[in-house]
Design a protein around this motif. Structure first.
Motif, mmCIF file in Angstrom:
data_model
loop_
_atom_site.group_PDB
_atom_site.id
_atom_site.type_symbol
_atom_site.label_atom_id
_atom_site.label_comp_id
_atom_site.label_asym_id
_atom_site.label_seq_id
_atom_site.Cartn_x
_atom_site.Cartn_y
_atom_site.Cartn_z
ATOM 1 N N VAL A 1 0.842 -1.205 0.000
ATOM 2 C CA VAL A 1 0.000 0.000 0.000
ATOM 3 C C VAL A 1 0.871 1.247 0.000
ATOM 4 O O VAL A 1 0.648 2.190 -0.765
ATOM 5 C CB VAL A 1 -0.946 -0.011 1.221
ATOM 6 C CG1 VAL A 1 -1.704 1.314 1.320
ATOM 7 C CG2 VAL A 1 -1.928 -1.178 1.135
ATOM 8 N N ALA A 2 1.881 1.249 0.861
ATOM 9 C CA ALA A 2 2.746 2.425 0.974
ATOM 10 C C ALA A 2 3.534 2.677 -0.301
ATOM 11 O O ALA A 2 3.810 3.832 -0.657
ATOM 12 C CB ALA A 2 3.711 2.240 2.146
ATOM 13 N N GLY A 3 3.893 1.608 -1.019
ATOM 14 C CA GLY A 3 4.687 1.763 -2.232
ATOM 15 C C GLY A 3 4.026 2.652 -3.277
ATOM 16 O O GLY A 3 4.711 3.364 -4.022
ATOM 17 N N PHE A 4 2.692 2.648 -3.303
ATOM 18 C CA PHE A 4 1.981 3.467 -4.295
ATOM 19 C C PHE A 4 1.876 4.933 -3.873
ATOM 20 O O PHE A 4 1.386 5.757 -4.637
ATOM 21 C CB PHE A 4 0.579 2.883 -4.524
ATOM 22 C CG PHE A 4 0.594 1.591 -5.291
ATOM 23 C CD1 PHE A 4 0.696 1.585 -6.673
ATOM 24 C CD2 PHE A 4 0.547 0.374 -4.627
ATOM 25 C CE1 PHE A 4 0.726 0.394 -7.386
ATOM 26 C CE2 PHE A 4 0.577 -0.825 -5.325
ATOM 27 C CZ PHE A 4 0.670 -0.816 -6.712
ATOM 28 N N LEU A 5 2.334 5.260 -2.658
ATOM 29 C CA LEU A 5 2.313 6.653 -2.193
ATOM 30 C C LEU A 5 3.670 7.334 -2.365
ATOM 31 O O LEU A 5 3.774 8.545 -2.161
ATOM 32 C CB LEU A 5 1.914 6.700 -0.711
ATOM 33 C CG LEU A 5 0.549 6.089 -0.350
ATOM 34 C CD1 LEU A 5 0.336 6.146 1.161
ATOM 35 C CD2 LEU A 5 -0.571 6.829 -1.069
ATOM 36 N N VAL A 6 4.688 6.563 -2.723
ATOM 37 C CA VAL A 6 6.044 7.113 -2.782
ATOM 38 C C VAL A 6 6.163 8.181 -3.859
ATOM 39 O O VAL A 6 6.897 9.158 -3.692
ATOM 40 C CB VAL A 6 7.065 5.977 -3.003
ATOM 41 C CG1 VAL A 6 8.472 6.540 -3.199
ATOM 42 C CG2 VAL A 6 7.052 5.020 -1.827
ATOM 43 N N SER A 7 5.454 8.016 -4.952
ATOM 44 C CA SER A 7 5.495 9.033 -6.014
ATOM 45 C C SER A 7 5.081 10.397 -5.467
ATOM 46 O O SER A 7 5.689 11.425 -5.802
ATOM 47 C CB SER A 7 4.569 8.617 -7.163
ATOM 48 O OG SER A 7 4.599 9.580 -8.192
ATOM 49 N N TRP A 8 4.072 10.414 -4.604
ATOM 50 C CA TRP A 8 3.606 11.681 -4.009
ATOM 51 C C TRP A 8 4.609 12.202 -2.991
ATOM 52 O O TRP A 8 4.921 13.394 -2.962
ATOM 53 C CB TRP A 8 2.251 11.481 -3.342
ATOM 54 C CG TRP A 8 1.665 12.747 -2.777
ATOM 55 C CD1 TRP A 8 0.865 13.646 -3.410
ATOM 56 C CD2 TRP A 8 1.869 13.265 -1.453
ATOM 57 N NE1 TRP A 8 0.552 14.699 -2.577
ATOM 58 C CE2 TRP A 8 1.161 14.484 -1.363
ATOM 59 C CE3 TRP A 8 2.577 12.819 -0.348
ATOM 60 C CZ2 TRP A 8 1.133 15.256 -0.202
ATOM 61 C CZ3 TRP A 8 2.564 13.589 0.815
ATOM 62 C CH2 TRP A 8 1.853 14.787 0.878
#
Length: 466
Positions: A300-307
């Motif tokens: 889940v956290a991996g998809f927030l790294v771009s932000w």
């Protein structure tokens, strides 16, 4: 090629969890209890030694041929492992697997850096993390199924068709641009000194709990050989790990942070299930779900790294995350036997989410901050740091736990402590001794998180990195 990268990531990462699940059966079948630690150690040792070498070769000779070589060797090693009739054969075959994994693991990250620009790299890395997380979830289930319904040999055979698929996709689907860099001579002296230092360090880690004086001697050898490696690299015309790579302090912080957090990661992966089975008497499946929660939150956290890369200063994010992780780890340390079962799932989830943010960020920044001609070498250094963090801290945790058990067991037989660790009933005194040992391990984890906080506080960068 992204499909090939994702399958390769799954293939090499599932290897750890699936083999761990089948380990008791393998040991019993090959009568190899005395050598059981080398089944994993041989793989980790050759992986660690070859990773930086492949990174340099990939920057010099191109990614495709090194990736194909790594996939072929890993697949061949898997086949040989599955065919092993003796424990010696299996250990040697695992070493061959490690030689292949030393190329595959860092090059998956390097290929993502090649295929995707910086602003889109985090999304591709999130997909790669998904493949890793899927392996963490399916590995124990797949390993148990293969052992129960076929045989332990299939734990290794399952990688063979995956390796063939990755090799085919890469051979026919990867059209590599011609390198403009000049071919450089191989840094043989650098490879020799680095190999000696890594071998001595990993053997010291393996010997720490059984023979501390021998381990200390190996640590001295490690220090001397590392000093020799640094001196050679400063003078080498084509250094294996160019000193210019470390001119950026922020780059160094990313490597050190990933190394230390990988040590934290192995702490709860190993010792949460031991606590839950030994002290709370839950079964192995329920205890294993604590680690699964971590993997899910990592995804889940991996998809927030771009932000986070676009809006947050890296050091501030890391300092906040490790502070929160340390606070949650304080729960089992302070409350001990009164800490609830569900609390471990919460701690694992918080840690997994934090790891997904920070280690994914570390990967992308380490590549972004390195010179373009050294991206492969930088990625290999990052991968090596993570491997060493896990390997060395596994040994340190084990040594800490063994020392506490030896000092506190008194009149309680060690076999009773072994039974409590396995989840069998034992005296309250034995349970208390195990509790104290596990709490000490988690104190070490909190200290490790504090070191990560200090390292990032020393990072001179105070801005969002574009």
């Amino acid at each position: 090629m992204l499909v090939a990268v994702l399958i390769a990531t799954f293939m090499t990462s599932v290897e750890v969890t699936i083999v761990t699940t089948a380990m008791p059966t393998i040991i019993a079948s090959l009568h190899g209890l005395a050598w059981q630690s080398w089944i994993m150690a041989a793989y980790l040792l050759t992986t660690a030694i070859t990773t930086p070498i492949y990174g340099k070769l990939a920057d010099t000779y191109g990614r495709k041929r090194l990736f194909l070589w790594g996939v072929a060797v890993f697949t061949g090693g898997s086949l040989l492992s599955g065919l092993a009739p003796t424990i010696g054969w299996l250990i040697a075959a695992r070493a061959v697997q490690g030689v292949g994994a030393g190329a595959v693991m860092p090059l998956t990250f390097t290929l993502i850096a090649d295929f995707f620009p910086y602003e889109k790299r985090a999304q591709a890395m999130a997909l790669n993390n998904s493949a890793w997380g899927l392996s963490a979830l399916l590995g124990p289930l797949l390993g148990g199924f293969l052992v129960d319904h076929l045989s332990w040999h299939w734990v290794f055979f399952v990688n063979v068709p995956l390796g063939v698929i990755v090799f085919g996709l890469t051979a026919f689907g990867y059209h590599e641009a011609k390198l403009v860099s000049e071919k450089q001579p191989l840094d043989v002296k650098g490879i020799a000194w680095l190999s000696i230092s890594l071998i001595s360090l990993l053997l010291a880690a393996q010997s720490l709990s059984r023979n501390p004086w021998w381990a200390l001697s190996l640590v001295i050898v490690f220090g001397l050989s590392l000093w020799g490696f640094i001196k050679v690299e400063q003078q080498a015309p084509a250094a294996l790990i160019p000193p210019t790579l470390f001119t950026s302090k922020t780059f160094i912080v990313q490597i050190v942070t990933a190394c230390l957090l990988s040590g934290v990661l192995i702490g709860y992966q190993v010792y949460f299930p031991i606590w839950l089975q030994g002290l709370d008497h839950v079964n192995a499946t329920v205890a294993g779900f604590s680690v699964s929660f971590s993997s899910i939150m990592w995804l889940v956290a991996g998809f927030l790294v771009s932000w986070t890369l676009k809006h947050l200063v890296p050091k501030r994010l890391t300092k906040t995350v490790v502070l929160i992780q340390a606070i949650f780890y304080a729960g089992p340390v302070i409350f001990g036997a009164h800490f609830p079962v569900w609390g471990f799932y919460v701690v694992a989830a918080v840690n997994g989410f934090g790891m997904g943010l920070v280690i994914s960020q570390n990967t992308i920044l380490a590549q972004h901050l390195a010179p373009e001609a050294l991206v492969g070498t930088a990625t290999a250094m990052f991968t090596l740091g993570r491997s060493l963090g896990q390997t060395v801290m596994t040994a340190i945790y084990g040594a800490v736990m063994n020392v506490v058990l030896q000092l506190r067991h008194g009149n309680v037989p060690m076999r009773e402590l072994d039974a409590v660790v396995a989840g069998h009933s034992g005296s309250p005194q034995a349970a208390g001794i195990l509790l104290g040992a596990l709490q000490t391990v988690f104190v070490v984890v909190v200290i490790l998180l504090a070191i990560v906080w200090v390292v990032n506080a020393l990072d001179p960068n105070r801005e969002v990195i574009d």
